[in-house]
Motif scaffolding. Structure first.
Motif, PDB file in Angstrom:
ATOM      1  N   LEU A   1     -77.907 -25.184  18.112  1.00 54.83           N
ATOM      2  CA  LEU A   1     -78.348 -25.958  19.272  1.00 54.83           C
ATOM      3  C   LEU A   1     -77.310 -27.043  19.544  1.00 54.83           C
ATOM      4  N   MET A   2     -76.618 -26.928  20.667  1.00 50.98           N
ATOM      5  CA  MET A   2     -75.626 -27.923  21.074  1.00 50.98           C
ATOM      6  C   MET A   2     -76.260 -28.797  22.160  1.00 50.98           C
ATOM      7  N   ALA A   3     -76.546 -30.044  21.825  1.00 45.46           N
ATOM      8  CA  ALA A   3     -77.241 -30.938  22.764  1.00 45.46           C
ATOM      9  C   ALA A   3     -78.562 -30.321  23.190  1.00 45.46           C
ATOM     10  N   GLY A   4     -79.250 -29.752  22.226  1.00 43.08           N
ATOM     11  CA  GLY A   4     -80.539 -29.118  22.501  1.00 43.08           C
ATOM     12  C   GLY A   4     -81.642 -30.143  22.686  1.00 43.08           C
ATOM     13  N   GLN A   5     -82.691 -29.711  23.332  1.00 43.92           N
ATOM     14  CA  GLN A   5     -83.797 -30.594  23.692  1.00 43.92           C
ATOM     15  C   GLN A   5     -84.869 -30.574  22.611  1.00 43.92           C
ATOM     16  N   GLY A   6     -85.342 -31.767  22.221  1.00 45.50           N
ATOM     17  CA  GLY A   6     -86.411 -31.852  21.233  1.00 45.50           C
ATOM     18  C   GLY A   6     -87.679 -32.464  21.792  1.00 45.50           C
ATOM     19  N   ILE A   7     -87.589 -32.963  23.031  1.00 46.44           N
ATOM     20  CA  ILE A   7     -88.733 -33.594  23.691  1.00 46.44           C
ATOM     21  C   ILE A   7     -88.893 -32.982  25.081  1.00 46.44           C
ATOM     22  N   THR A   8     -89.933 -33.372  25.802  1.00 48.63           N
ATOM     23  CA  THR A   8     -90.167 -32.760  27.111  1.00 48.63           C
ATOM     24  C   THR A   8     -89.085 -33.152  28.113  1.00 48.63           C
TER      25      THR A   8
ATOM     26  N   MET B   1     -91.172 -25.408  15.566  1.00 48.14           N
ATOM     27  CA  MET B   1     -91.935 -25.329  14.314  1.00 48.14           C
ATOM     28  C   MET B   1     -92.093 -23.888  13.829  1.00 48.14           C
ATOM     29  N   LYS B   2     -91.939 -22.932  14.756  1.00 48.34           N
ATOM     30  CA  LYS B   2     -92.099 -21.518  14.386  1.00 48.34           C
ATOM     31  C   LYS B   2     -90.775 -20.848  14.025  1.00 48.34           C
ATOM     32  N   VAL B   3     -89.671 -21.563  14.203  1.00 52.13           N
ATOM     33  CA  VAL B   3     -88.352 -20.971  13.919  1.00 52.13           C
ATOM     34  C   VAL B   3     -88.118 -20.932  12.414  1.00 52.13           C
ATOM     35  N   LYS B   4     -87.871 -19.748  11.886  1.00 55.94           N
ATOM     36  CA  LYS B   4     -87.681 -19.590  10.437  1.00 55.94           C
ATOM     37  C   LYS B   4     -86.235 -19.269  10.055  1.00 55.94           C
ATOM     38  N   CYS B   5     -85.416 -18.864  11.029  1.00 51.90           N
ATOM     39  CA  CYS B   5     -84.018 -18.560  10.710  1.00 51.90           C
ATOM     40  C   CYS B   5     -83.232 -19.864  10.555  1.00 51.90           C
ATOM     41  N   PRO B   6     -82.039 -19.821   9.965  1.00 44.78           N
ATOM     42  CA  PRO B   6     -81.216 -21.030   9.827  1.00 44.78           C
ATOM     43  C   PRO B   6     -80.888 -21.657  11.189  1.00 44.78           C
TER      44      PRO B   6
ATOM     45  N   LEU C   1     -78.602 -24.873  13.134  1.00 47.69           N
ATOM     46  CA  LEU C   1     -77.676 -26.007  13.196  1.00 47.69           C
ATOM     47  C   LEU C   1     -77.941 -26.713  14.517  1.00 47.69           C
ATOM     48  N   ALA C   2     -78.311 -27.985  14.461  1.00 50.58           N
ATOM     49  CA  ALA C   2     -78.540 -28.772  15.682  1.00 50.58           C
ATOM     50  C   ALA C   2     -77.548 -29.927  15.704  1.00 50.58           C
ATOM     51  N   ILE C   3     -76.695 -29.946  16.727  1.00 48.71           N
ATOM     52  CA  ILE C   3     -75.703 -31.017  16.841  1.00 48.71           C
ATOM     53  C   ILE C   3     -75.807 -31.677  18.212  1.00 48.71           C
ATOM     54  N   ALA C   4     -75.454 -32.941  18.254  1.00 50.51           N
ATOM     55  CA  ALA C   4     -75.445 -33.674  19.520  1.00 50.51           C
ATOM     56  C   ALA C   4     -74.371 -34.747  19.446  1.00 50.51           C
ATOM     57  N   GLY C   5     -73.807 -35.071  20.599  1.00 53.62           N
ATOM     58  CA  GLY C   5     -72.792 -36.116  20.663  1.00 53.62           C
ATOM     59  C   GLY C   5     -73.429 -37.493  20.708  1.00 53.62           C
ATOM     60  N   GLU C   6     -72.852 -38.408  19.986  1.00 52.77           N
ATOM     61  CA  GLU C   6     -73.364 -39.786  19.939  1.00 52.77           C
ATOM     62  C   GLU C   6     -73.433 -40.402  21.337  1.00 52.77           C
ATOM     63  N   LYS C   7     -72.497 -40.016  22.221  1.00 55.03           N
ATOM     64  CA  LYS C   7     -72.433 -40.617  23.555  1.00 55.03           C
ATOM     65  C   LYS C   7     -72.995 -39.703  24.641  1.00 55.03           C
ATOM     66  N   ASP C   8     -73.867 -38.798  24.258  1.00 54.45           N
ATOM     67  CA  ASP C   8     -74.518 -37.910  25.225  1.00 54.45           C
ATOM     68  C   ASP C   8     -75.549 -38.724  26.012  1.00 54.45           C
TER      69      ASP C   8
ATOM     70  N   GLU D   1     -83.985 -36.352  16.388  1.00 52.39           N
ATOM     71  CA  GLU D   1     -85.104 -36.753  15.532  1.00 52.39           C
ATOM     72  C   GLU D   1     -86.295 -35.811  15.726  1.00 52.39           C
ATOM     73  N   ALA D   2     -86.572 -35.479  16.989  1.00 52.33           N
ATOM     74  CA  ALA D   2     -87.700 -34.585  17.280  1.00 52.33           C
ATOM     75  C   ALA D   2     -87.442 -33.175  16.746  1.00 52.33           C
ATOM     76  N   ILE D   3     -86.206 -32.705  16.878  1.00 55.71           N
ATOM     77  CA  ILE D   3     -85.849 -31.377  16.362  1.00 55.71           C
ATOM     78  C   ILE D   3     -85.997 -31.350  14.842  1.00 55.71           C
ATOM     79  N   ASP D   4     -85.482 -32.379  14.199  1.00 54.13           N
ATOM     80  CA  ASP D   4     -85.559 -32.488  12.734  1.00 54.13           C
ATOM     81  C   ASP D   4     -87.014 -32.459  12.270  1.00 54.13           C
ATOM     82  N   GLU D   5     -87.838 -33.268  12.912  1.00 55.21           N
ATOM     83  CA  GLU D   5     -89.248 -33.366  12.509  1.00 55.21           C
ATOM     84  C   GLU D   5     -89.988 -32.045  12.724  1.00 55.21           C
ATOM     85  N   ALA D   6     -89.684 -31.368  13.832  1.00 57.45           N
ATOM     86  CA  ALA D   6     -90.366 -30.104  14.131  1.00 57.45           C
ATOM     87  C   ALA D   6     -89.978 -29.015  13.135  1.00 57.45           C
ATOM     88  N   LEU D   7     -88.690 -28.926  12.822  1.00 57.51           N
ATOM     89  CA  LEU D   7     -88.237 -27.907  11.865  1.00 57.51           C
ATOM     90  C   LEU D   7     -88.815 -28.179  10.474  1.00 57.51           C
TER      91      LEU D   7
END
Length: 474
Positions: A281-288, A389-394, A396-403, A413-419
């Motif tokens: 996930l490159m700059a993936g969404q973790g919230i609505t 929360m249903k994703v079981k495969c490996p 990698l979630a990355i995001a740019g500090e200045k995004d 944070e939301a992605i981390d908590e959900a996984l």
């Protein structure tokens, strides 16, 4: 997440334009280019190609080279008393300008969907090629193949490029998934081709890569007006099935790399298909999308120096409009309520502000149409956390500090908590210092910088992605 404010994604052949003229057409013959600054500060080069035939008729077309689009028909050309009018009906756009003899420019405005943007055109011998430093140069040390496959359920033909290492296969593979808006297989934006650079890097590392034109773009068919992110997930699922049937691909090592909206799509597909071996996930969404929209608007406005009062007022307006979109499912009723809100906003805007604002009936119509599209309704309300929360495969979630478009703190944070809540045993979440939404090394992160930065993707980001995939596909 709206990182591509597009002028057009049409790609048609040139045609004879309807024209009338009482001026010297030689004044306007040639290639004319100017820079258009669109909402969010993104700059796009606009090119008009104008030539005359012996019978006096005019050939005219429009290109947007930073989006990889050329040959958009200019259906009407009028040149009278140094005033040039170009009608680009297919994208509901027009240019009105005045030829200035003293400096040989055409100064005017580009109008589209009710908005008007200043545009000064200068005649050029040819359009400079935007060859970025990281763009790969042929011949490549790998095989490149044009491919076409079909999402039969949706009746959509998808066209793309499959790059294959020249070593002995079968190879692990990754499908690249673009961000929001219709984009070509290279995810072309602001003179950059991030997916071309990423696919080149990964294929040189021994990973096959499939990158695909979005529906209705390039070689792909389909109408996106009624489509949502879930429909695009169906297109990616079709891509997984396609790769499974390629003898060069190891069907147990097929993964997905999604950027921005693609970072919502990848988990959807991973949950639906047991054949997805990993996702990035490159700059993936973790919230609505609604939550992101408020954050994005605030951050971009601040980066552009907008005052706090205007920022706060804009959020109030957004909340009013989004409330209607979420609560009123009947489009006709929703449209009327949205028009009332926007007309009230226009009535409360001072005359001085109205002169420079986009608030007009035409703009209101465009905004209302955009807000009630199925895609927007889905985007605002979709919460990616239950799917993550249903994703079981490996993962990698990355995001740019200045995004500034998909802010890293809230989303990572939301992605981390959900996984974590879903019990995923193999995931990595990283914020990359100094990088923007496109993973370029940036000063502020504002979209207005994208085209000015020579770097397409930070080598550090490429290395992190490449190393992680290699480790997970050994």
């Amino acid at each position: 997440m709206g990182h591509n404010k597009r002028v057009s994604q049409l790609n048609d052949s040139k045609n004879d334009s309807k024209n009338e003229s009482s001026g010297d057409l030689k004044d306007i013959e040639g290639i004319w280019m100017g820079n258009l600054t669109v909402p969010g500060g993104l700059e796009l080069r606009i090119v008009f190609n104008i030539s005359t035939n012996p019978d006096g008729s005019v050939n005219a077309s429009m290109d947007t080279p930073d989006q990889g689009v050329s040959g958009i028909p200019v259906e009407s050309v009028s040149y009278k008393d140094s005033n040039l009018n170009l009608g680009v009906k297919s994208i509901k756009g027009s240019f009105e300008g005045t030829y200035k003899e003293n400096n040989k420019t055409i100064e005017g405005e580009w109008k589209q969907a009710g908005s008007a943007f200043p545009l000064v055109l200068e005649r050029v011998e040819k359009v400079p090629e935007m060859h970025r430093e990281q763009d790969p140069v042929k011949p490549y040390p790998y095989t490149e193949e044009e491919v076409v496959y079909e999402n039969k359920e949706a009746g959509v033909k998808l066209a793309g490029t499959l790059t294959l290492p020249r070593s002995e296969g079968p190879f692990p593979a990754a499908i690249l998934i673009t961000g929001s808006g219709q984009q070509n297989r290279n995810e072309e934006i602001a003179g950059h081709r991030p997916f071309l650079v990423l696919s080149d890097y990964l294929t040189r590392q021994g990973i096959a890569v499939l990158r695909v034109d979005d529906r209705g773009v390039g070689g792909s068919t389909g109408n996106v007006s009624q489509a949502t992110t879930e429909d695009f997930a169906g297109d990616v699922l079709t891509g997984v099935e396609y790769l499974k049937n390629r003898k060069e691909i190891d069907s147990s090592r097929i993964g997905l790399i999604g950027h921005s909206e693609g970072g919502i799509i990848a988990p959807m597909v991973a949950v639906k298909s047991p054949d997805v071996a990993f996702i990035v996930l490159m700059a993936g969404q973790g919230i609505t999308g609604e939550e992101i929209s408020y954050l994005q608007s605030d951050l971009i406005y601040r980066a552009e120096g907008v005052d706090n009062e205007t920022i706060a007022h804009n959020e109030v307006l957004l909340r009013k409009m989004y409330s209607v979109v979420k609560e009123e499912q009947n489009n006709t009723a929703a449209e009327e309520k949205l028009r009332e809100i926007l007309r009230a906003e226009m009535a409360n805007t001072s005359e001085q502000k109205i002169e420079s604002s986009d608030h007009s009936e035409a703009v209101i119509d465009a905004q209302v149409t955009s807000l009630t599209l199925p895609w927007m309704r889905f985007f605002l309300t979709y919460d990616p956390r239950p799917t993550l929360m249903k994703v079981k495969c490996p993962v990698l979630a990355i995001a740019g500090e200045k995004d500034l478009q998909v802010p890293p703190e809230e989303n990572l944070e939301a992605i981390d908590e959900a996984l974590k809540a879903g019990g995923n045993k193999d995931y990595t979440v990283k914020e990359l210092p100094g990088l923007n939404h496109l993973f370029q090394t940036a000063k502020t992160g504002s979209p207005s910088e994208y085209s000015k930065i020579e770097e397409t993707i930070s080598p550090a980001a490429l290395e992190i992605i490449g190393n992680w995939i290699s480790e997970h596909t050994q």
